[in-house]
Motif scaffolding. Structure first.
Motif, short mmCIF file in Angstrom:
data_model
loop_
_atom_site.label_atom_id
_atom_site.label_comp_id
_atom_site.label_asym_id
_atom_site.label_seq_id
_atom_site.Cartn_x
_atom_site.Cartn_y
_atom_site.Cartn_z
N GLU A 400 54.90 -26.59 -8.21
CA GLU A 400 55.94 -25.81 -8.88
C GLU A 400 55.53 -25.47 -10.31
O GLU A 400 55.03 -26.31 -11.05
N GLY A 401 55.73 -24.21 -10.68
CA GLY A 401 55.38 -23.74 -12.01
C GLY A 401 53.99 -23.17 -12.12
O GLY A 401 53.62 -22.63 -13.17
N ARG A 402 53.20 -23.26 -11.03
CA ARG A 402 51.85 -22.71 -11.04
C ARG A 402 51.84 -21.29 -10.50
O ARG A 402 52.67 -20.93 -9.67
N PHE A 403 50.90 -20.50 -10.97
CA PHE A 403 50.77 -19.12 -10.51
C PHE A 403 50.14 -19.12 -9.13
O PHE A 403 49.16 -19.84 -8.88
N LEU A 404 50.68 -18.32 -8.22
CA LEU A 404 50.14 -18.23 -6.87
C LEU A 404 49.05 -17.17 -6.82
O LEU A 404 49.33 -15.98 -6.97
N ASP A 405 47.82 -17.61 -6.60
CA ASP A 405 46.70 -16.67 -6.49
C ASP A 405 46.87 -15.78 -5.27
O ASP A 405 47.49 -16.16 -4.26
N ASN A 406 46.29 -14.61 -5.36
CA ASN A 406 46.38 -13.67 -4.25
C ASN A 406 45.65 -14.22 -3.02
O ASN A 406 44.63 -14.91 -3.14
N ALA A 407 46.19 -13.90 -1.85
CA ALA A 407 45.56 -14.28 -0.59
C ALA A 407 45.96 -13.27 0.47
O ALA A 407 47.06 -12.72 0.44
N VAL A 408 45.06 -13.02 1.40
CA VAL A 408 45.34 -12.13 2.52
C VAL A 408 46.23 -12.86 3.52
O VAL A 408 45.99 -14.03 3.85
N ILE A 409 47.25 -12.17 4.03
CA ILE A 409 48.25 -12.79 4.90
C ILE A 409 48.48 -11.88 6.11
O ILE A 409 48.67 -10.67 5.95
N ASP A 410 48.49 -12.47 7.28
CA ASP A 410 48.75 -11.73 8.52
C ASP A 410 50.18 -11.98 8.96
O ASP A 410 50.59 -13.12 9.21
N THR A 411 50.95 -10.90 9.06
CA THR A 411 52.34 -10.98 9.49
C THR A 411 52.51 -10.16 10.78
O THR A 411 51.58 -9.48 11.22
N ALA A 412 53.71 -10.21 11.35
CA ALA A 412 53.99 -9.44 12.55
C ALA A 412 53.88 -7.94 12.29
O ALA A 412 53.64 -7.16 13.22
N ASP A 413 54.05 -7.53 11.04
CA ASP A 413 53.97 -6.12 10.67
C ASP A 413 52.56 -5.69 10.27
O ASP A 413 52.35 -4.53 9.91
N GLY A 414 51.62 -6.62 10.30
CA GLY A 414 50.26 -6.27 9.94
C GLY A 414 49.72 -7.11 8.81
O GLY A 414 50.37 -8.06 8.34
N ARG A 415 48.54 -6.77 8.35
CA ARG A 415 47.87 -7.54 7.30
C ARG A 415 48.32 -7.06 5.93
O ARG A 415 48.40 -5.86 5.67
N THR A 416 48.61 -8.01 5.04
CA THR A 416 49.01 -7.69 3.67
C THR A 416 48.45 -8.80 2.77
O THR A 416 47.55 -9.54 3.16
N ASP A 417 48.95 -8.91 1.56
CA ASP A 417 48.55 -9.99 0.67
C ASP A 417 49.71 -10.35 -0.24
O ASP A 417 50.78 -9.73 -0.20
N VAL A 418 49.51 -11.39 -1.04
CA VAL A 418 50.57 -11.85 -1.95
C VAL A 418 50.99 -10.73 -2.88
O VAL A 418 52.19 -10.53 -3.15
N ILE A 419 50.02 -9.98 -3.41
CA ILE A 419 50.33 -8.89 -4.33
C ILE A 419 51.29 -7.90 -3.67
O ILE A 419 52.31 -7.51 -4.24
N GLY A 420 50.98 -7.51 -2.43
CA GLY A 420 51.83 -6.56 -1.74
C GLY A 420 53.22 -7.10 -1.44
O GLY A 420 54.21 -6.36 -1.51
N LEU A 421 53.33 -8.39 -1.14
CA LEU A 421 54.61 -8.97 -0.79
C LEU A 421 55.56 -9.08 -1.99
O LEU A 421 56.77 -9.19 -1.81
N LEU A 422 55.01 -9.06 -3.20
CA LEU A 422 55.86 -9.17 -4.39
C LEU A 422 56.24 -7.81 -4.97
O LEU A 422 56.97 -7.76 -5.97
N ARG A 423 55.80 -6.72 -4.37
CA ARG A 423 56.08 -5.39 -4.91
C ARG A 423 57.57 -5.10 -4.96
O ARG A 423 58.03 -4.30 -5.77
#
Length: 514
Positions: A400-423
């Motif tokens: 808690e309190g740490r910055f979450l580094d970007n990572a590629v993530i596979d969801t049911a809607d396709g591939r995205t990343d942390v950056i995209g999920l926070l838009r």
């Protein structure tokens, strides 16, 4: 002014520089009716800051304010060269999945970009409007400004002062500051040298001070000087070409003739830190809250991080969806960061003083910058990547309190990343394993506030369940209190009105301009 019917601004921002405009983007993007009052008639073309450091670039990209990084890095980390106190050799780095850790972008360009995005999001930007009066009650803030068509006034839930180092909002709110008096004299300006070879671009240290010369294009140099003999006795008067030429020639110990001056100015190492970032319904961001010696390119980055920290918290508060103390965490998190920057800027200035007695210390720093632990620590401090925020839960996990580094993530809607999920600008509940349904049930009461994403197991993530703040920091992770406890702290108990909900807003823009 006629009294409106609740369609007026919920937040008024005084100051339309890059920090104020970014905050306006954030608020409007989250559905907050926002007005910006700016005294200038247009974006200033005066050269100002040009450096954005890693944590600022990373955070801006997560919110969609900067374009995506140009392809994957070829190494495990991205790196850029920089300096500390004018001493070269500092290496700034960031994880390979993040953007480059140093972005050069003129402040003018950022301000234009943020203003356009703010207007597109529905923000009312009123230029050539100078605030003359600020008053607040327990339920609202009343703002009066003088514009080209006369006096206008607004009643809003909150007022944010983004109006710079001489902030009228800070003064009228009566917010005190701790200040550090000027000890040096500095000058700046764009000129054309009579003899182009008299001074080449670069950092020039002499026994009398510093001259920093950068190519400004078209055969012109952008000059900055540092004279450590003391503050200039007439530092509030306009700078002349003769003074700049005399100062540059004195520091260089040879005559350097110049002509065609533009953007001449003075500055110093005067520093100020507001003793509070919030007084009731009035808040401060950027230079209105903190000012320091402009070394290391940290000023603009710090102000933009203020805006990104405050935006989502103020939006939730205005809409009645914030935990009771959430807005107060803005000061708790950002004021210590500003104090650290003031201290490291003062430390850098100490190293830049030209006394020969400091040469051994400078030589030692130059050697240590290239060494891993010491150089890495300084680089993380300058780039704000060492920031760890205080936890809000009583029994926090270590994440808690740490910055979450970007990572590629596979969801049911396709591939995205942390950056995209926070838009979206919403708090993110990321479920990649563990008791997904159990965590969904805990979060059900806050479902309308959260962006809930279920994804495949992702080894690059620190935990299989994460609650991530809109600014990229981890709000909760397993190993401490229950998820529902963190959600209550951040977003209040569901089923009852939040005590941070604002009072009635009375004035709309059409009424104010009538």
């Amino acid at each position: 002014m006629m009294t409106g019917n609740g369609t007026g601004p919920q937040v008024v921002i005084v100051g339309g520089g890059p920090v104020g405009m970014l905050l306006a983007c954030e608020l409007a993007g989250l559905g907050v009716r926002t007005v910006v009052l700016e005294a200038r008639t247009a974006v200033s073309r005066r050269p100002r800051a040009t450096t954005l450091h890693a944590r600022t670039v990373q955070s801006l990209q997560r919110r969609g304010h900067l374009p995506a990084a140009a392809g994957p890095a070829t190494a495990t980390r991205r790196a850029s060269t920089f300096h500390f106190a004018g001493i070269p050799g500092l290496t700034l780095s960031a994880p390979a999945a993040e953007p480059d850790p140093l972005l050069k972008c003129p402040q003018e360009e950022l301000e234009r970009r943020f203003e356009q995005r703010a207007r597109d999001a529905g923000v009312r930007v009123l230029r050539d409007h100078r605030v003359t009066d600020v008053r607040q009650s327990p339920h609202e803030v009343h703002v009066v400004a003088q514009g080209p068509s006369g006096e206008v006034s607004f009643t809003a839930a909150y007022l944010v002062g983004a109006d710079g180092a001489r902030s009228g909002v800070r003064t009228q709110a009566g917010i005190a500051s701790r200040s550090f008096p000027a000890t040096v004299s500095a000058m700046a300006g764009d000129v054309r040298l009579v003899d182009e070879d008299a001074l080449r671009p670069g950092w020039h240290r002499t026994p009398r001070g510093w001259i920093i010369a950068k190519d400004a294009g078209g055969g012109r140099l952008r000059l900055r000087t540092l004279n450590c003999a003391g503050p200039h006795p007439a530092r509030h008067l306009p700078l002349t070409l003769t003074e700049l030429r005399n100062e540059v020639s004195w520091i260089a110990d040879r005559d350097i003739a110049m002509a065609e001056p533009e953007w001449l100015s003075r500055f110093s190492d005067f520093a100020r830190l507001a003793r509070a970032y919030r007084d009731g319904r009035i808040l401060l961001v950027g230079d209105a809250a903190h000012v320091h010696f402009p070394i290391g390119g940290q000023g603009l980055s710090t102000g933009l991080l203020d805006a990104l920290n405050l935006g989502w918290k103020l939006a939730l508060t205005v809409q009645g969806n914030a935990g009771d103390g959430l807005l107060d965490t803005y000061e708790q998190e950002r004021r210590p960061a500003a104090r650290r920057i003031i201290d490291n800027a003062r430390a850098q200035l100490s190293l830049m003083r030209p006394e020969p007695e400091l040469d051994p210390l400078r030589d030692m720093f130059a050697g240590m910058l290239a060494q891993g632990p010491f150089g890495d620590a300084l680089a993380s401090m300058v780039s704000a990547q060492d920031t760890v925020l205080p936890s809000l839960t009583r029994n926090p996990s270590r994440w808690e309190g740490r910055f979450l580094d970007n990572a590629v993530i596979d969801t049911a809607d396709g591939r995205t990343d942390v950056i995209g999920l926070l838009r979206q600008g919403r708090p993110l509940l990321l479920l990649t394993g563990g008791d997904r349904e159990g965590h969904r049930r805990q979060a059900q009461a806050w479902q309308g506030l959260l962006h809930v994403v279920q994804a495949d197991v992702t080894p690059e993530l620190p935990c299989d369940v994460l609650l991530v703040r809109p600014d990229g920091y981890i709000a909760w992770a397993p190993g401490g209190d229950a998820l529902s406890s963190a959600l209550t702290v951040y977003f209040g108990e569901r089923g009852r009105p939040s005590r941070s909900a604002p009072g009635t807003v009375e004035c709309d823009l059409a009424d104010a301009l009538s």
